[in-house]
Design a protein around this motif. Structure first.
Motif, PDB file in Angstrom:
ATOM      1  N   ARG A 128      70.891  -6.640  59.032  1.00 31.07           N
ATOM      2  CA  ARG A 128      71.102  -5.659  57.974  1.00 31.07           C
ATOM      3  C   ARG A 128      71.252  -6.398  56.652  1.00 31.07           C
ATOM      4  NH1 ARG A 128      75.762  -3.621  61.459  1.00 31.07           N
ATOM      5  NH2 ARG A 128      74.852  -1.987  62.740  1.00 31.07           N
ATOM      6  N   GLU A 150      77.265   0.129  54.032  1.00 24.44           N
ATOM      7  CA  GLU A 150      77.084   1.529  54.433  1.00 24.44           C
ATOM      8  C   GLU A 150      77.550   1.749  55.867  1.00 24.44           C
ATOM      9  OE1 GLU A 150      72.931   2.090  53.696  1.00 24.44           O
ATOM     10  OE2 GLU A 150      73.243   2.526  51.564  1.00 24.44           O
ATOM     11  N   HIS A 151      77.234   0.797  56.743  1.00 20.37           N
ATOM     12  CA  HIS A 151      77.675   0.887  58.143  1.00 20.37           C
ATOM     13  C   HIS A 151      79.193   0.914  58.217  1.00 20.37           C
ATOM     14  CE1 HIS A 151      77.892   0.068  62.443  1.00 20.37           C
ATOM     15  NE2 HIS A 151      78.707  -0.926  62.166  1.00 20.37           N
ATOM     16  N   TRP A 152      79.833  -0.034  57.511  1.00 19.50           N
ATOM     17  CA  TRP A 152      81.294  -0.066  57.516  1.00 19.50           C
ATOM     18  C   TRP A 152      81.880   1.219  56.956  1.00 19.50           C
ATOM     19  CZ3 TRP A 152      81.773  -5.652  55.248  1.00 19.50           C
ATOM     20  CH2 TRP A 152      81.629  -6.588  56.281  1.00 19.50           C
ATOM     21  N   ALA A 153      81.276   1.750  55.912  1.00 22.95           N
ATOM     22  CA  ALA A 153      81.779   2.997  55.320  1.00 22.95           C
ATOM     23  C   ALA A 153      81.690   4.147  56.317  1.00 22.95           C
ATOM     24  CB  ALA A 153      81.004   3.330  54.049  1.00 22.95           C
ATOM     25  N   ARG A 154      80.601   4.227  57.047  1.00 18.43           N
ATOM     26  CA  ARG A 154      80.451   5.302  58.045  1.00 18.43           C
ATOM     27  C   ARG A 154      81.475   5.163  59.177  1.00 18.43           C
ATOM     28  NH1 ARG A 154      74.845   4.512  56.659  1.00 18.43           N
ATOM     29  NH2 ARG A 154      74.109   6.410  55.647  1.00 18.43           N
ATOM     30  N   VAL A 155      81.667   3.922  59.641  1.00 15.86           N
ATOM     31  CA  VAL A 155      82.656   3.678  60.696  1.00 15.86           C
ATOM     32  C   VAL A 155      84.045   4.026  60.175  1.00 15.86           C
ATOM     33  CG1 VAL A 155      83.780   1.888  62.096  1.00 15.86           C
ATOM     34  CG2 VAL A 155      81.286   1.958  61.914  1.00 15.86           C
ATOM     35  N   GLN A 183      73.270  -2.439  53.467  1.00 12.41           N
ATOM     36  CA  GLN A 183      73.244  -1.698  54.734  1.00 12.41           C
ATOM     37  C   GLN A 183      74.514  -1.931  55.539  1.00 12.41           C
ATOM     38  OE1 GLN A 183      69.567  -3.396  56.107  1.00 12.41           O
ATOM     39  NE2 GLN A 183      68.430  -1.486  55.746  1.00 12.41           N
ATOM     40  N   GLN A 184      75.044  -3.164  55.496  1.00  5.97           N
ATOM     41  CA  GLN A 184      76.285  -3.455  56.225  1.00  5.97           C
ATOM     42  C   GLN A 184      77.449  -2.695  55.616  1.00  5.97           C
ATOM     43  OE1 GLN A 184      76.499  -5.218  59.098  1.00  5.97           O
ATOM     44  NE2 GLN A 184      78.622  -4.538  59.173  1.00  5.97           N
ATOM     45  N   ALA A 234      74.175   5.982  47.137  1.00  8.93           N
ATOM     46  CA  ALA A 234      73.387   7.189  47.384  1.00  8.93           C
ATOM     47  C   ALA A 234      73.009   7.843  46.066  1.00  8.93           C
ATOM     48  CB  ALA A 234      74.182   8.151  48.250  1.00  8.93           C
ATOM     49  N   ARG A 258      84.852   6.102  57.834  1.00  8.10           N
ATOM     50  CA  ARG A 258      84.979   7.559  57.685  1.00  8.10           C
ATOM     51  C   ARG A 258      85.336   8.196  59.020  1.00  8.10           C
ATOM     52  NH1 ARG A 258      79.671  10.258  55.913  1.00  8.10           N
ATOM     53  NH2 ARG A 258      79.200   9.756  58.054  1.00  8.10           N
ATOM     54  N   LEU A 259      84.695   7.741  60.094  1.00  9.44           N
ATOM     55  CA  LEU A 259      84.995   8.302  61.418  1.00  9.44           C
ATOM     56  C   LEU A 259      86.397   7.913  61.890  1.00  9.44           C
ATOM     57  CD1 LEU A 259      81.538   7.729  63.111  1.00  9.44           C
ATOM     58  CD2 LEU A 259      82.517   9.907  62.386  1.00  9.44           C
TER      59      LEU A 259
END
Length: 128
Positions: free
Chosen positions: A31, A38-43, A35-36, A7, A45-46
């Motif tokens: 992806r 980033e997806h893993w990082a968001r998951v 992008q993958q 980012a 984080r949750l």
């Protein structure tokens, strides 16, 4: 280590095994590797933002104060992910060649060209 654009234009270092896994998994979901990740990082984080009680139970299981079999199915998913991450991080920090050389053990590894090389404790190279 690979570098990916993070980012706000910054570069982030990412372990090669994660980049390889992200490239493979990303293809399955249309992806890019970035992008993958980033997806893993968001998951992640949750998942890390589990309710306080679940976090306490997971921490208790890590400390040995609670048997992991007593965790709920959802808590076990987080516990397993945290355990896998802790093992990978600990293993990546150990320099096995250095540890074994200190014990007098010759090791064999692949060099940057994929060739087998011997690493002698006294740092000598084998003939040929």
């Amino acid at each position: 280590m690979a570098r990916v654009k993070a980012a706000m234009g910054r570069k982030a270092r990412v372990a090669a095994d994660l980049m390889d896994a992200a490239a493979f998994e990303g293809k399955l979901h249309a992806r890019s590797a970035t992008q993958q990740l980033e997806h893993w990082a968001r998951v992640g984080r949750l998942v890390s933002a589990q309710p306080a009680e679940a976090s306490r139970r997971i921490e208790a299981a890590f400390a040995g104060a609670l048997d992991e079999r007593d965790l709920s199915a959802e808590e076990r998913v987080v516990w397993n992910a945290e355990l896998d991450t802790a093992i990978c991080e600990a293993a990546s920090a150990v320099r096995f060649g250095e540890v074994l050389a200190a014990r007098g053990v010759t090791t064999v590894a692949l060099d940057e060209h994929g060739r087998l090389t011997h690493h002698h404790p006294d740092r000598t190279k084998p003939p040929g």
